[in-house]
Design an enzyme around this catalytic site. Structure first.
Site, mmCIF file in Angstrom:
data_model
loop_
_atom_site.group_PDB
_atom_site.id
_atom_site.type_symbol
_atom_site.label_atom_id
_atom_site.label_comp_id
_atom_site.label_asym_id
_atom_site.label_seq_id
_atom_site.Cartn_x
_atom_site.Cartn_y
_atom_site.Cartn_z
ATOM 1 N N SER A 158 1.224 -1.137 -0.459
ATOM 2 C CA SER A 158 0.041 0.352 -0.077
ATOM 3 C C SER A 158 1.422 0.986 -0.112
ATOM 4 C CB SER A 158 -0.864 0.323 0.968
ATOM 5 O OG SER A 158 -1.554 0.863 1.148
ATOM 6 N N TYR A 171 -1.705 -0.552 10.685
ATOM 7 C CA TYR A 171 -1.037 -0.710 8.862
ATOM 8 C C TYR A 171 0.381 -0.287 7.788
ATOM 9 C CZ TYR A 171 -3.751 -0.671 4.396
ATOM 10 O OH TYR A 171 -3.456 -1.162 3.242
#
Length: 299
Positions: A158, A171
């Protein structure tokens, strides 16, 4: 870039993502489902692994109905090493040999709390799926592909892995580690016939927010940004597979991700200060705000 692959792509030669024997984790929804469908459209046979077997079954039905291709649904919790080991054995039986493409896609969303308020349980949950799921997938499949002397691995990371946005530490850390793992493997597998690609998108129109451990305010913000600027999973899948065929190590498909990439690399101190200012001016949530608890999904 891998020069031989780049030349083959330019000359219209055989491409790795066409007629693939592919394994996709988190294939029951989101980017994972889009990868599975696109690979089937390219003539491939796909093993669709997901922690939600019903979702994986639905992906298989879509492949069969849309493309008339053979596909297979397998239950897999990527945070469990034994599940990935079983997935590899099942794939070898199905394909009667080593897969030619492995996409480590399964992941979960988490965010909204600063470091110190996240809690060890959420750290372990997020890293267990987003990082260890990819580690298991690479550690178990990479030797098989190396021994076969051909194939590819796509790890879904990501832009969060390099953007380092406040309130998303668990995350961010998981995705940054996936980028580093992919870079290391690309060097280790250089010249082996096995290519490695790391996908680093920003917002993609999937169910990762609804299916994540994300505080209410952060979920609303992410949903709004996803609606305004998010790419479709289908577009992300096509772009990534084409880039993998060209031998790309990084796929940073959206303009906002590329802007962040360059700002962070060229102006790291200024970039971090700007994030700090933004974090202070945005409304802060109570750290006890309930989170939505979910399953692994295609991120």
């Amino acid at each position: 870039m891998w020069p031989i692959d780049e030349l083959a792509f330019a000359l219209g030669g055989k491409r790795r993502t066409h007629d693939a024997k592919a394994v996709v984790t988190g294939a029951g929804s989101g980017i994972g489902r889009a990868f599975a469908l696109e690979l089937a459209a390219r003539g491939g046979e796909v093993v669709c692994a997901d922690i939600d077997k019903d979702r994986a079954d639905e992906t298989v039905r879509l492949i069969e109905q849309t493309y008339g291709r053979t596909a297979h649904a397998i239950f897999c919790d990527v945070s469990r090493r034994e599940d990935i080991e079983s997935l590899a054995l099942h794939a070898e039986l199905i394909f009667r040999g080593t897969p030619t493409l492995v996409i480590n896609n399964a992941g979960v969303g988490i965010g909204g709390k600063p470091v110190g308020d996240i809690g060890f349980g959420d750290w372990e949950w997020a890293l267990g799926i987003n990082l260890w799921g990819v580690v298991y997938g690479c550690e178990i499949f990479a030797p098989r592909l190396r021994a076969a002397g051909r194939g590819g691995i796509i790890n879904v990371a990501s832009a969060a892995g390099f953007a380092a946005a406040p309130g998303m530490a668990a995350y961010n850390v998981s995705k940054a580690a996936v980028v580093s793992l992919s870079e290391t493997m690309a060097a280790e597998l250089s010249g082996s016939g096995v290519a490695v690609t790391a996908l680093c998108p920003t917002f993609v129109k999937t169910n990762v927010v609804a299916d994540g451990r994300i505080t209410a305010g952060s979920a609303r913000l992410a949903t709004g940004l996803m609606r305004l600027s998010g790419f479709s999973p289908e577009r992300i899948a096509r772009t990534t597979l084409d880039a993998h065929d060209r031998g790309a190590l990084y796929v940073v498909p959206q303009l906002d991700a590329r802007v962040v990439w360059h700002l962070k690399r060229h102006f790291p101190a200024l970039y971090t200060q700007a994030l700090g200012v933004l974090n202070r001016v945005l409304p802060q949530e109570d750290s006890t705000t309930p989170q939505q608890t979910i399953q692994q999904t295609g991120v």
